[in-house]
Design an enzyme around this catalytic site. Structure first.
Site, mmCIF file in Angstrom:
data_model
loop_
_atom_site.group_PDB
_atom_site.id
_atom_site.type_symbol
_atom_site.label_atom_id
_atom_site.label_comp_id
_atom_site.label_asym_id
_atom_site.label_seq_id
_atom_site.Cartn_x
_atom_site.Cartn_y
_atom_site.Cartn_z
ATOM 1 N N ASP A 1 0.808 -1.218 0.000
ATOM 2 C CA ASP A 1 0.000 0.000 0.000
ATOM 3 C C ASP A 1 0.841 1.267 0.000
ATOM 4 O O ASP A 1 2.067 1.211 0.165
ATOM 5 C CB ASP A 1 -0.962 -0.008 1.203
ATOM 6 C CG ASP A 1 -0.296 -0.468 2.498
ATOM 7 O OD1 ASP A 1 0.945 -0.379 2.592
ATOM 8 O OD2 ASP A 1 -1.014 -0.922 3.399
ATOM 9 N N ASN B 1 -7.509 -3.385 14.303
ATOM 10 C CA ASN B 1 -8.916 -3.548 13.870
ATOM 11 C C ASN B 1 -9.082 -4.680 12.841
ATOM 12 O O ASN B 1 -10.146 -4.840 12.261
ATOM 13 C CB ASN B 1 -9.447 -2.237 13.278
ATOM 14 C CG ASN B 1 -8.713 -1.813 12.013
ATOM 15 O OD1 ASN B 1 -7.790 -2.483 11.570
ATOM 16 N ND2 ASN B 1 -9.127 -0.707 11.425
ATOM 17 N N HIS C 1 -7.305 -5.027 10.016
ATOM 18 C CA HIS C 1 -6.991 -4.741 8.609
ATOM 19 C C HIS C 1 -5.732 -5.484 8.164
ATOM 20 O O HIS C 1 -4.847 -5.772 8.961
ATOM 21 C CB HIS C 1 -6.918 -3.233 8.318
ATOM 22 C CG HIS C 1 -5.718 -2.511 8.820
ATOM 23 N ND1 HIS C 1 -5.723 -1.163 9.119
ATOM 24 C CD2 HIS C 1 -4.445 -2.927 9.072
ATOM 25 C CE1 HIS C 1 -4.524 -0.799 9.518
ATOM 26 N NE2 HIS C 1 -3.740 -1.835 9.503
ATOM 27 N N GLU D 1 -9.605 -2.003 5.361
ATOM 28 C CA GLU D 1 -10.234 -1.754 6.655
ATOM 29 C C GLU D 1 -11.494 -2.610 6.795
ATOM 30 O O GLU D 1 -11.993 -3.162 5.800
ATOM 31 C CB GLU D 1 -10.593 -0.260 6.751
ATOM 32 C CG GLU D 1 -9.401 0.694 6.606
ATOM 33 C CD GLU D 1 -8.535 0.797 7.870
ATOM 34 O OE1 GLU D 1 -8.422 -0.196 8.611
ATOM 35 O OE2 GLU D 1 -7.960 1.878 8.088
HETATM 36 P P1 PGA Z 1 2.227 -1.974 12.596
HETATM 37 O O1 PGA Z 1 1.028 -1.944 11.588
HETATM 38 O O2 PGA Z 1 3.216 -2.934 12.045
HETATM 39 O O3 PGA Z 1 2.776 -0.565 12.600
HETATM 40 O O4 PGA Z 1 1.700 -2.406 13.915
HETATM 41 C C1 PGA Z 1 0.527 -3.149 11.109
HETATM 42 C C2 PGA Z 1 -0.653 -2.866 10.200
HETATM 43 O O5 PGA Z 1 -1.299 -1.839 10.377
HETATM 44 O O6 PGA Z 1 -0.902 -3.691 9.314
#
Ligand code: PGA
Length: 243
Positions: free
Chosen positions: A67, A136, A138, A143
């Site tokens: 992304d 959450n 994702h 999302e």
């Molecule tokens: P993080 O994010 O590695 O910064 O915890 C993971 C994600 O949002 O997929």
């Protein structure tokens, strides 16, 4: 689904790097799907150390990132382009022309989504996709509510994601509210998935990934249907998962 339980972030990073290095040694021209965020940083540091010490080569590897924020050019310090160069690419012998990341500053974002999806397909798809998980649920920036049929597309980031990612920005107002992300269908087409999770803030997400019925309200639950998923997670992240 295979779950590898490790002690802490460092062990998770060591194991994940070993896994990726093995793949690259075995298949020097493999297509790796890469992730950004706090989780993979230690893994990338290990890949760099191994490259420097043991000479593992990425010359023929192709990478696709999950992304990118919309509105940030590759030169912006908060872009995922910048992150990948800084945390990995500039320290190894990868050919920059084989590192693909959606363009967050493309003039026509819809066209960019199509172009990116086609680019992955043209290169024969992703062999191993590295994933983190949002608290959450994702994956990539898909999302809750994202369609399981989705290909690379534009998303509105949820407030919880904006809050979580604001730690990388000078202040919360600077966090972009939109992103381009591989879709769930894009991710599910990867031949193999390696998901990393560390810390108690991921324990509920990991519990839900493994125990919820597969549903679009918790995107990572779809991974239960993927034929080849390995999870490397530390004790804190697995604290709610029994056995
Ligand atoms: P993080 O994010 O590695 O910064 O915890 C993971 C994600 O949002 O997929």
């Amino acid at each position: 689904m295979q779950i590898i339980k490790v002690k802490n972030y460092q062990e998770m990073s060591n194991k994940a790097a070993e896994y990726i290095i093995q793949k690259v040694v075995q298949f020097p021209n493999c297509n790796l799907g890469l992730a950004t965020g706090g989780t993979p940083i230690g893994t990338y540091q290990n890949l760099i150390e191994d490259h420097q010490k043991n000479g593992t080569s990425y010359r023929d590897v192709t990478t696709f990132n999950l992304d990118e924020y919309i509105g940030l050019a590759a030169s912006n310090k908060n872009s995922y382009h910048y992150f990948m160069n800084d945390q990995l690419f500039k320290h190894i012998d990868i050919n920059p022309e084989r590192t693909f990341i959606p363009r967050g500053d493309a003039a026509d974002i819809q066209k960019e989504c199509l172009r990116y999806e086609e680019c992955i397909e043209r290169h024969g798809g992703i062999d191993l996709q590295l994933l983190g998980i949002g608290s959450n649920g994702h994956i990539g920036f898909n999302e809750p509510g994202a369609s399981f049929e989705s290909k690379t597309h534009v998303v509105n980031l949820t407030q919880s994601t904006i809050n979580a990612n604001s730690r990388f920005f000078a202040n919360k107002d600077e966090v972009p509210t939109k992103a381009i992300t591989m879709g769930i269908a894009t991710i599910m087409k990867s031949k193999e998935i390696l998901l990393l999770a560390s810390g108690s803030k991921k324990s509920e997400a990991l519990f839900n990934l493994l125990n919820l019925e597969v549903n679009e309200g918790f995107p990572a639950s779809i991974l239960q249907k993927h034929p080849s998923v390995t999870i490397i997670a530390d004790e804190e992240a697995l604290s709610r998962v029994k056995n």
